[in-house]
Design a protein around this motif. Structure first.
Motif, PDB file in Angstrom:
ATOM      1  N   VAL A 395       0.834  -1.196   0.000  1.00  0.00           N
ATOM      2  CA  VAL A 395       0.000   0.000   0.000  1.00  0.00           C
ATOM      3  C   VAL A 395       0.872   1.251   0.000  1.00  0.00           C
ATOM      4  N   VAL A 396       1.931   1.234   0.801  1.00  0.00           N
ATOM      5  CA  VAL A 396       2.837   2.380   0.860  1.00  0.00           C
ATOM      6  C   VAL A 396       3.510   2.607  -0.490  1.00  0.00           C
ATOM      7  N   ARG A 397       3.867   1.504  -1.153  1.00  0.00           N
ATOM      8  CA  ARG A 397       4.585   1.615  -2.422  1.00  0.00           C
ATOM      9  C   ARG A 397       3.659   1.892  -3.597  1.00  0.00           C
ATOM     10  N   ARG A 398       2.418   1.414  -3.501  1.00  0.00           N
ATOM     11  CA  ARG A 398       1.477   1.559  -4.613  1.00  0.00           C
ATOM     12  C   ARG A 398       0.190   2.223  -4.102  1.00  0.00           C
ATOM     13  N   ARG A 399       0.284   3.470  -3.777  1.00  0.00           N
ATOM     14  CA  ARG A 399      -0.837   4.143  -3.157  1.00  0.00           C
ATOM     15  C   ARG A 399      -2.039   4.277  -4.080  1.00  0.00           C
ATOM     16  N   ARG A 400      -1.811   4.181  -5.378  1.00  0.00           N
ATOM     17  CA  ARG A 400      -2.927   4.299  -6.312  1.00  0.00           C
ATOM     18  C   ARG A 400      -3.535   2.942  -6.646  1.00  0.00           C
ATOM     19  N   ALA A 404      -5.942  -0.105  -2.132  1.00  0.00           N
ATOM     20  CA  ALA A 404      -5.194   0.579  -1.081  1.00  0.00           C
ATOM     21  C   ALA A 404      -6.106   1.250  -0.057  1.00  0.00           C
ATOM     22  N   LEU A 408      -6.366   0.098   3.829  1.00  0.00           N
ATOM     23  CA  LEU A 408      -5.963   1.021   4.889  1.00  0.00           C
ATOM     24  C   LEU A 408      -7.095   1.260   5.881  1.00  0.00           C
TER      25      LEU A 408
END
Length: 617
Positions: A395-400, A404, A408
């Motif tokens: 999620v941090v690396r691929r926020r889009r 995600a 979260l």
């Protein structure tokens, strides 16, 4: 329409059935109506019909969004076979738990202490009602939605053997909730159902389901609240009334199941409102009709207990204390102190923050009965916790990434609930954590399957899923075997399983005591206040529900109390010497016969047959 829509519809139907059955049972009782077999059958039929119509009409608004399907080829076939096997195993385990619950009497402490006595007193009254209980059994007026469901269905089928099967009515809710959550995180149909099937690998869920402890059912309602929350918020917030009514019903089931459901419901609602306010900003104000509908459904389903207790005692969560810091808002029992009193000495040696993970890592994860620690099983630390962490990194690396926001939110909500849960080292209080762990596991495996090249590597990914199923099945079966051995008598001549009664299990020294069968056959009996073990005798005498009337004497009963007891039709009195060590002479004057527990056995009961009229000289 989404592939997950059938699961969503089933989930909606099961939730509404359980909610409506409680609404009918509780509020008819509040109106003073007797719940006989006919009324119970009518309420059950109405709830089933309404649930079926609601489920069939329920539309999954995520259906227009394309979801990733299962990867084809050999790995796809193997995945579907694995999921089918896992679902079949979970269904079989559920049936075996029903059989165990039907064969074995209640043995658990809290069940005999207050769960069964509450159901018994409702059966005597003919409805769910306030119980003017003495101080020795204060929790019979605690929120008891699961017991209310058990009572309503018991009035229908009348089978005493299913008294400790109340949790098993909630198993479909738990499985379907996990399926829905996994689908909302992007899992395909096969992977979503695999997540639901793995619910049966939680040892504490298996161990306590055929008992009167309501934690498995409560966990199912928490899972349902998580799933319903995902339905109203994702993908973009529902505009239809169905998901909001469903969310409210789920929150009501959770709040009504036990008192800790109220802070859980408030946290859940606060998170939803916060997301709406942040995401929709000025348009969020237009959500008030949906929020009002959800609040109404929640209060109708779970608000009975709190409204009744507030009106009758001034404390909505009677008999539990409500405090903010050192400021006591509503007096009562300190539930934190109660829970922490069961903290094992070896676990207390660890720092508070480390106790929960340490309890997860006990060498013998499968447990049975009233176990204070362990119980989430090996699959949790070995697979679920790592999957939660890996997805957080993604999620941090691929926020889009499309999943995600949903992930979260779910992780944040579960974290908030965990922070609010007292004694989180106790697995039976936190088994609902699988609502995050199992969906995270299958989403991670699905992504690994889709990304794997070449095909044989995909087979290895599905092989990992098959290993999870095997571990889950082994734990569930081992835990069930431990439970099946508990209280079991030597094999009968026909080889069938026979179990001790509650009396034989808790008070073996009283089994076969001459004359005791006449005491147990009495329609009305009296009792003094209970000592610690006496509360368990209260559970013994509450079986079958409604068979006998139990009249409670005040402390240090006088002549007038004995006369009133006899006038009420009581022919026997059980005197608990642990609580009332001395039997006054004026009490002996009313006794025509006494049956005493064998000396030196630990039991401290006198079973006294009362004279037909007035004191005997």
């Amino acid at each position: 329409m989404s592939a997950s829509c059938p699961a969503v519809r089933w989930f909606a139907g099961v939730t509404v059935f359980l909610a409506l059955l409680q609404v009918c049972t509780l509020w008819s009782g509040a109106l003073g109506l007797v719940l006989g077999r006919g009324a119970s059958a009518a309420f059950t039929a109405i709830s089933l019909l309404a649930a079926a119509l609601f489920g069939l009409s329920f539309r999954d608004e995520a259906g227009d969004r394309r979801r990733p399907g299962s990867v084809g080829g050999a790995s796809g076939v193997l995945l579907r076979v694995t999921t089918a096997v896992a679902l079949a195993w979970t269904a079989l385990l559920w049936v075996r738990l029903w059989l165990l619950a039907a064969r074995r009497a209640p043995y658990d402490w809290d069940g005999l202490y207050y769960h069964l006595p509450a159901i018994h007193e409702w059966a005597v009254a003919g409805r769910v009602s306030w119980l003017a209980s003495p101080p020795d059994v204060p929790f019979v007026n605690y929120p008891m939605g699961v017991e209310a469901t058990t009572f309503a269905l018991h009035r229908l089928h009348g089978a005493e053997a299913l008294l400790n099967a109340g949790n098993l009515w909630y198993w479909p809710l738990a499985v379907l909730a996990v399926v829905v959550i996994a689908g909302r995180l992007g899992a395909s149909t096969a992977w979503s159902w695999l997540a639901g099937a793995l619910v049966s690998g939680s040892p504490v869920l298996v161990a306590q389901s055929p008992t009167c402890y309501t934690d498995p059912a409560f966990a199912a309602t928490v899972l349902a609240s998580l799933a319903a929350t995902m339905l109203v918020l994702f993908p973009a917030g529902s505009s239809r009334v169905g998901p909001w009514a469903l969310w409210g019903a789920a929150l009501g089931l959770m709040a009504g199941a036990k008192g800790s459901g109220v802070p859980f419901a408030l946290i859940n609602a606060a998170m939803v409102v916060s997301v709406l306010a942040w995401r929709e900003r000025s348009a969020a104000a237009r959500r008030w009709p949906q929020l009002l509908l959800a609040a109404g459904a929640a209060v109708a389903t779970g608000g009975y207990w709190y409204l009744r207790n507030a009106l009758l005692t001034g404390n909505p969560v009677h008999p539990i204390q409500v405090a903010i810091g050192h400021k006591v808002i509503f007096p009562g029992y300190d539930h934190v102190q109660f829970s922490e009193a069961n903290l094992p000495a070896w676990l207390a040696a660890y720092p508070t923050w480390l106790r929960m993970p340490v309890s997860w890592l006990q060498p013998d994860a499968p447990i049975h009965g009233y176990a204070p620690t362990g119980g989430l099983g090996y699959l949790w630390p070995v697979a679920c916790v790592p999957a939660i962490a890996v997805l957080a990194v993604l999620v941090v690396r691929r926020r889009r990434d499309s999943f995600a926001g949903a992930y979260l939110f779910l992780a944040g909500l579960v974290t908030m609930l965990l922070a609010a849960q007292t004694s989180a080292w106790w697995a039976r209080f936190t088994v609902w954590l699988i609502g995050l762990g199992l969906p995270a596991l299958v989403v991670l495996l699905q992504r690994a399957q889709a990304a794997a090249r070449p095909g044989p590597v995909r087979l290895l990914v599905v092989g990992a899923a098959l290993a999870c199923v095997a571990l889950s099945g082994w734990e569930g079966n081992r835990t069930l075997a431990l439970e099946q051995a508990e209280g079991r008598l030597p094999a009968t001549a026909s080889g069938g399983a026979a179990y001790r009664t509650s009396l034989q299990y808790i008070f073996p020294e009283l089994d076969g005591l001459p004359g005791l069968e006449r005491f147990l056959a009495a329609e009305t009996i009296g009792r003094t206040r209970w000592g610690r073990l006496g509360t368990l005798m209260g559970g013994v005498l509450s079986q079958p529900p409604g068979q006998r009337r139990i009249v409670v004497l005040p402390p240090h009963p006088g002549q007038a109390d004995l006369a009133a007891l006899r006038a009420a039709g009581a022919t026997w009195l059980v005197w608990d010497l642990e609580a009332e060590p001395d039997v006054p002479p004026h009490v002996w004057a009313w006794v025509a016969e006494q049956i005493a527990a064998p000396a030196g056995t630990g039991s401290a009961f006198l079973f006294l047959r009362l004279a037909s009229s007035g004191p005997v000289s």
